[in-house]
Design an enzyme around this catalytic site. Sequence first.
Site, PDB file in Angstrom:
ATOM      1  CG  HIS A  75      14.988  64.503  17.048  1.00  0.00           C
ATOM      2  ND1 HIS A  75      14.127  65.542  17.318  1.00  0.00           N
ATOM      3  CD2 HIS A  75      15.786  64.929  16.032  1.00  0.00           C
ATOM      4  CE1 HIS A  75      14.384  66.545  16.496  1.00  0.00           C
ATOM      5  NE2 HIS A  75      15.387  66.205  15.708  1.00  0.00           N
ATOM      6  CG  ASP A  78       8.548  64.072  16.807  1.00  0.00           C
ATOM      7  OD1 ASP A  78       7.322  63.815  16.823  1.00  0.00           O
ATOM      8  OD2 ASP A  78       9.004  65.223  16.946  1.00  0.00           O
TER       9      ASP A  78
END
Length: 111
Positions: A75, A78
């Site tokens: 995450h 990203d």
Amino acid sequence: MISETDVMQIIVYAGNAKSLAMNAIKEAKVGETVEAKKMLEESKSNLKIAHQHHTDILQKFANNPDEPTNMFLTHAQDHMMAAITATEFAKEFIDLHEELKEMRILIKQNA
């Protein structure tokens, strides 16, 4: 061991970088290219910090191949990639809006 705090630093600084880049685009759109460039530089500074935290984590993985990874790190990566993209686009949009501003000035002068 990689802590959630280590990973969170990437998310925080990458998030700041992306927000600043998007705000830089908005400033450029209304003709405030000087302010937009300042925001872009601040965005790049935040991105540099996020990247350093990411590098530190990667070095921990390199030194300990058995180090477990998790979705939280994915995450964070990203967020960092989104911030990189936003910052690159912001530069292009600022340049474009500067050119449009110059063209408008030339058109007014020649009218």
